[in-house]
Design a protein around this motif. Sequence first.
Motif, mmCIF file in Angstrom:
data_model
loop_
_atom_site.group_PDB
_atom_site.id
_atom_site.type_symbol
_atom_site.label_atom_id
_atom_site.label_comp_id
_atom_site.label_asym_id
_atom_site.label_seq_id
_atom_site.Cartn_x
_atom_site.Cartn_y
_atom_site.Cartn_z
ATOM 1 N N GLY A 96 0.792 -1.224 0.000
ATOM 2 C CA GLY A 96 0.000 0.000 0.000
ATOM 3 C C GLY A 96 0.821 1.269 0.000
ATOM 4 N N GLY A 97 2.049 1.233 0.570
ATOM 5 C CA GLY A 97 2.821 2.458 0.605
ATOM 6 C C GLY A 97 3.986 2.400 1.574
ATOM 7 N N ILE A 98 4.482 3.607 1.891
ATOM 8 C CA ILE A 98 5.670 3.718 2.757
ATOM 9 C C ILE A 98 5.431 4.804 3.795
ATOM 10 C CG2 ILE A 98 8.136 4.323 2.806
ATOM 11 C CD1 ILE A 98 8.314 3.360 -0.077
ATOM 12 N N MET A 99 5.844 4.549 5.023
ATOM 13 C CA MET A 99 5.797 5.583 6.041
ATOM 14 C C MET A 99 7.107 5.628 6.792
ATOM 15 S SD MET A 99 2.858 3.938 8.472
ATOM 16 C CE MET A 99 3.037 5.052 9.847
ATOM 17 N N LYS A 100 7.220 6.602 7.678
ATOM 18 C CA LYS A 100 8.483 6.839 8.381
ATOM 19 C C LYS A 100 8.814 5.670 9.287
ATOM 20 C CE LYS A 100 10.793 10.435 11.009
ATOM 21 N NZ LYS A 100 10.687 11.737 11.672
ATOM 22 N N GLY A 101 10.078 5.496 9.553
ATOM 23 C CA GLY A 101 10.485 4.429 10.467
ATOM 24 C C GLY A 101 11.307 3.421 9.714
ATOM 25 N N SER A 102 12.519 3.745 9.412
ATOM 26 C CA SER A 102 13.395 2.885 8.599
ATOM 27 C C SER A 102 12.701 2.486 7.311
ATOM 28 C CB SER A 102 13.783 1.609 9.346
ATOM 29 O OG SER A 102 14.382 1.896 10.560
ATOM 30 N N GLU A 103 12.039 3.427 6.714
ATOM 31 C CA GLU A 103 11.285 3.163 5.476
ATOM 32 C C GLU A 103 10.319 2.011 5.694
ATOM 33 O OE1 GLU A 103 14.884 4.619 2.551
ATOM 34 O OE2 GLU A 103 14.375 2.499 2.618
ATOM 35 N N SER A 104 9.354 2.266 6.499
ATOM 36 C CA SER A 104 8.414 1.224 6.862
ATOM 37 C C SER A 104 7.409 0.981 5.739
ATOM 38 C CB SER A 104 7.719 1.680 8.138
ATOM 39 O OG SER A 104 6.882 0.700 8.608
ATOM 40 N N PHE A 105 7.398 -0.247 5.238
ATOM 41 C CA PHE A 105 6.480 -0.602 4.173
ATOM 42 C C PHE A 105 5.139 -1.029 4.768
ATOM 43 C CE2 PHE A 105 8.787 -1.010 0.016
ATOM 44 C CZ PHE A 105 9.920 -0.333 0.427
ATOM 45 N N VAL A 106 4.052 -0.526 4.185
ATOM 46 C CA VAL A 106 2.729 -0.872 4.718
ATOM 47 C C VAL A 106 1.906 -1.631 3.676
ATOM 48 C CG1 VAL A 106 2.634 1.072 6.295
ATOM 49 C CG2 VAL A 106 1.679 1.333 4.051
ATOM 50 N N LYS A 107 1.009 -2.479 4.198
ATOM 51 C CA LYS A 107 0.130 -3.232 3.307
ATOM 52 C C LYS A 107 -1.152 -2.429 3.067
ATOM 53 C CE LYS A 107 0.549 -7.961 3.893
ATOM 54 N NZ LYS A 107 0.353 -9.205 4.660
ATOM 55 N N SER A 108 -1.914 -2.891 2.089
ATOM 56 C CA SER A 108 -3.098 -2.128 1.678
ATOM 57 C C SER A 108 -4.404 -2.681 2.247
ATOM 58 C CB SER A 108 -3.186 -2.139 0.148
ATOM 59 O OG SER A 108 -3.231 -3.466 -0.328
ATOM 60 N N ASP A 109 -4.328 -3.637 3.167
ATOM 61 C CA ASP A 109 -5.571 -4.222 3.695
ATOM 62 C C ASP A 109 -6.169 -3.335 4.784
ATOM 63 O OD1 ASP A 109 -4.909 -5.844 6.590
ATOM 64 O OD2 ASP A 109 -3.235 -5.206 5.338
ATOM 65 N N ILE A 110 -7.422 -3.619 5.156
ATOM 66 C CA ILE A 110 -8.139 -2.778 6.124
ATOM 67 C C ILE A 110 -7.393 -2.677 7.446
ATOM 68 C CG2 ILE A 110 -9.597 -4.711 6.867
ATOM 69 C CD1 ILE A 110 -11.829 -2.738 7.430
ATOM 70 N N PHE A 111 -6.743 -3.747 7.887
ATOM 71 C CA PHE A 111 -6.125 -3.734 9.213
ATOM 72 C C PHE A 111 -4.892 -2.839 9.248
ATOM 73 C CE2 PHE A 111 -9.101 -6.617 10.809
ATOM 74 C CZ PHE A 111 -9.359 -7.560 9.840
ATOM 75 N N SER A 112 -4.094 -2.887 8.168
ATOM 76 C CA SER A 112 -2.906 -2.032 8.089
ATOM 77 C C SER A 112 -3.316 -0.565 7.989
ATOM 78 C CB SER A 112 -2.046 -2.411 6.882
ATOM 79 O OG SER A 112 -1.732 -3.779 6.900
ATOM 80 N N LEU A 113 -4.281 -0.289 7.124
ATOM 81 C CA LEU A 113 -4.689 1.103 6.902
ATOM 82 C C LEU A 113 -5.507 1.642 8.083
ATOM 83 C CD1 LEU A 113 -5.539 1.004 3.075
ATOM 84 C CD2 LEU A 113 -3.383 1.560 4.204
ATOM 85 N N LEU A 114 -6.150 0.751 8.826
ATOM 86 C CA LEU A 114 -6.883 1.169 10.032
ATOM 87 C C LEU A 114 -5.914 1.736 11.066
ATOM 88 C CD1 LEU A 114 -9.477 1.266 11.741
ATOM 89 C CD2 LEU A 114 -9.226 -1.165 12.172
ATOM 90 N N GLU A 115 -4.753 1.113 11.208
ATOM 91 C CA GLU A 115 -3.748 1.621 12.161
ATOM 92 C C GLU A 115 -3.295 3.014 11.759
ATOM 93 O OE1 GLU A 115 -3.015 0.168 15.091
ATOM 94 O OE2 GLU A 115 -4.597 -1.186 14.378
ATOM 95 N N ILE A 116 -3.103 3.201 10.456
ATOM 96 C CA ILE A 116 -2.711 4.524 9.951
ATOM 97 C C ILE A 116 -3.836 5.528 10.193
ATOM 98 C CG2 ILE A 116 -2.198 5.844 7.860
ATOM 99 C CD1 ILE A 116 -0.705 3.396 6.796
#
Lengths: 274, 82
Positions: free
Chosen positions: B54-74
Amino acid sequence: MKILDKLRNIFEGKFRDLLANNVFKLFDFSRNTNNVIELKDGQKLSLDLSKATDDEKKKIKAEILDFLVQEENDILLTNKSAEKTKKIKRNLPEDKDKELLAFYKDKLKPEIYKALEGALVVRRTYQRGEDISELKRDISFRYPEFGNNLCNLVTRDYFDDYFKELYNNMVEEDGFNIISYQDEVERIIKSLPYMVFIHRYKSYEEFSGEVKFKLDKLRKYGTEKLKLHGLGKENVETALKITNEYSKDDRIFIEKYFNSSKTIITIIFRFLRD
Amino acid sequence: MNISELTFDEESKKDILELYGKTLDDEGFIVEKDNLKQRVLTQKGEEIHIEEWGGIMKGSESFVKSDIFSLLEIAKKLNENS
């Protein structure tokens, strides 16, 4: 407009006319027709990395991506994930749903609690008339054994009423152990012993068979009612058709509850135990 | 913390990965370019298939997934900050 300034620096006079414009509200990485930078839809500046030189790519990484993510603490997402995150944010649990989550925290198995949180977002999204198919699919994919059932149970308020009542009853019993409540909730969610949810992925015959099977079981061993739920005109019609099979059975009392537009139905079969 | 006004489409995923020194293995999972056996993990230790990325966020280039659970945390973090 930091991204625009940085692009002007990186491309040093190239695309001068385009980059002189300050009206861009959106920027994305996508495929362009001819150039590394192009205008799309009137207000979106599109960068095509496949057309950039190695030097331009290095600069884009260092001066734009690293700047945004590491210094500005921005989250860089795909177009789809950005929209999905905004949708989830609009529909985060509030008020009653927050209280619900507080009630169930430490009462449910962690994976069921997590699925519940997701399902509450799905319910709120649905109530606001937004598409839920991908959100629901994510829950089913992560939790194939119970994800879909749990979503349905949340939509029909079982966690607002039934499972709370179940906890309040069980906690009164001698020797109550939270594990037994957790196991019972899991069992009900996975097997749906006293409810059937009509949907379009199974045939009429399969649902008719499921209702008959559960009625027979419950009649002998379980509670005095089975609930049949249908959402959408087609599923409401299927539910009514199944109900007709029992219209002449005088040991079964049937109650039907519709919403005003007759697109949501709950049918309760009350029967006398053998 | 905000969702960046800069996004990327599905076709550009591999281009972005290349900028971050990543590529795909034979099964389509994101791996380090200089060590194809090392799969990139989310902060929760999950491997990431290109289709789930799903994308990238801060934190040693933290890779994120695109599912509801990953994006819910964001979404929850964005909500706390707004």
